[in-house]
Write a protein that holds these residues in place. Structure first.
Motif, PDB file in Angstrom:
ATOM      1  N   ALA A 247      -3.859   1.302  -2.736  1.00 49.75           N
ATOM      2  CA  ALA A 247      -3.535   1.162  -1.312  1.00 49.75           C
ATOM      3  C   ALA A 247      -4.811   0.989  -0.490  1.00 49.75           C
ATOM      4  CB  ALA A 247      -2.741   2.373  -0.826  1.00 49.75           C
ATOM      5  N   ALA A 248      -5.851   1.745  -0.818  1.00 50.27           N
ATOM      6  CA  ALA A 248      -7.125   1.630  -0.103  1.00 50.27           C
ATOM      7  C   ALA A 248      -7.731   0.243  -0.313  1.00 50.27           C
ATOM      8  CB  ALA A 248      -8.088   2.719  -0.565  1.00 50.27           C
ATOM      9  N   ALA A 249      -7.660  -0.262  -1.534  1.00 48.74           N
ATOM     10  CA  ALA A 249      -8.183  -1.601  -1.822  1.00 48.74           C
ATOM     11  C   ALA A 249      -7.426  -2.664  -1.039  1.00 48.74           C
ATOM     12  CB  ALA A 249      -8.102  -1.882  -3.322  1.00 48.74           C
ATOM     13  N   THR A 250      -6.131  -2.476  -0.886  1.00 55.60           N
ATOM     14  CA  THR A 250      -5.321  -3.414  -0.116  1.00 55.60           C
ATOM     15  C   THR A 250      -5.753  -3.416   1.349  1.00 55.60           C
ATOM     16  OG1 THR A 250      -3.458  -3.205  -1.629  1.00 55.60           O
ATOM     17  CG2 THR A 250      -2.958  -3.945   0.618  1.00 55.60           C
ATOM     18  N   SER A 251      -5.991  -2.244   1.896  1.00 56.63           N
ATOM     19  CA  SER A 251      -6.473  -2.141   3.271  1.00 56.63           C
ATOM     20  C   SER A 251      -7.808  -2.861   3.419  1.00 56.63           C
ATOM     21  CB  SER A 251      -6.611  -0.666   3.662  1.00 56.63           C
ATOM     22  OG  SER A 251      -7.111  -0.539   4.968  1.00 56.63           O
TER      23      SER A 251
END
Length: 176
Positions: free
Chosen positions: A132-136
């Motif tokens: 999720a952090a990588a997507t952000s």
């Protein structure tokens, strides 16, 4: 003696019912559950909006809410990929940043989303949170490379919000 037993049973049931009514335990099926989880994210109103649009949220636990949010990311990513493809058909000067964003959003849909689903289901919470952090980060990068002239600002900002909400809901699983 019969009246005493009836009175004792009545008092017992009355006390138990008062304790149950006063108890504020939020269950996943409680409408307030989504509100309470969303308050713990950086975008509570967006969180509530995302989750309430999905009927599965009314019966979901925290992991279920996280999986719903991963589906939100997938939908936003797929829509952005399609928009970028349309923009590339008519674009002249923006082809390089659009192609970079296309690759980044394809990675979100084809790698981050499936990995987040697998790791959530397997209980590997920190890996799911990393996805999720990588997507952000991908959404923010896609915005920055246009140097203030992005045709994808709405999509990038929407993905950033959805990914951050997802990340915080996933992080909540570490507290359980």
């Amino acid at each position: 003696m019969g009246n005493l037993k009836s009175l004792s049973l009545f008092l017992f049931l009355a006390i138990v019912s008062m304790l149950v009514v006063d108890c504020e335990v939020l269950q996943p099926y409680d409408a307030r559950f989504v509100d309470e989880i969303c308050k713990q994210t950086p975008y509570p109103s967006d969180c509530v909006q995302f989750l309430r649009q999905d009927p599965r949220s009314s019966g979901a636990d925290v992991k279920g809410l996280a999986l719903i949010m991963v589906d939100v990311i997938k939908a936003k990513g797929t829509n952005t990929v399609n928009k970028i493809k349309q923009l590339l058909k008519g674009s002249t000067g923006e082809k390089k940043p659009l192609n970079i964003c296309l690759d980044r959003y394809k990675g979100v849909v084809e790698i981050n989303v499936p990995e987040a689903i697998l790791t959530l289901k397997a209980g590997k919470i920190t890996i799911a949170e990393d996805m999720a952090a990588a997507t952000s980060d991908e959404a923010q990068y896609c915005e920055v490379i246009f140097h203030g002239k992005s045709p994808l600002t709405i999509e990038n900002n929407g993905m950033h919000v959805a990914a951050e909400v997802t990340r915080h809901i996933i992080r909540h699983l570490l507290l359980i």
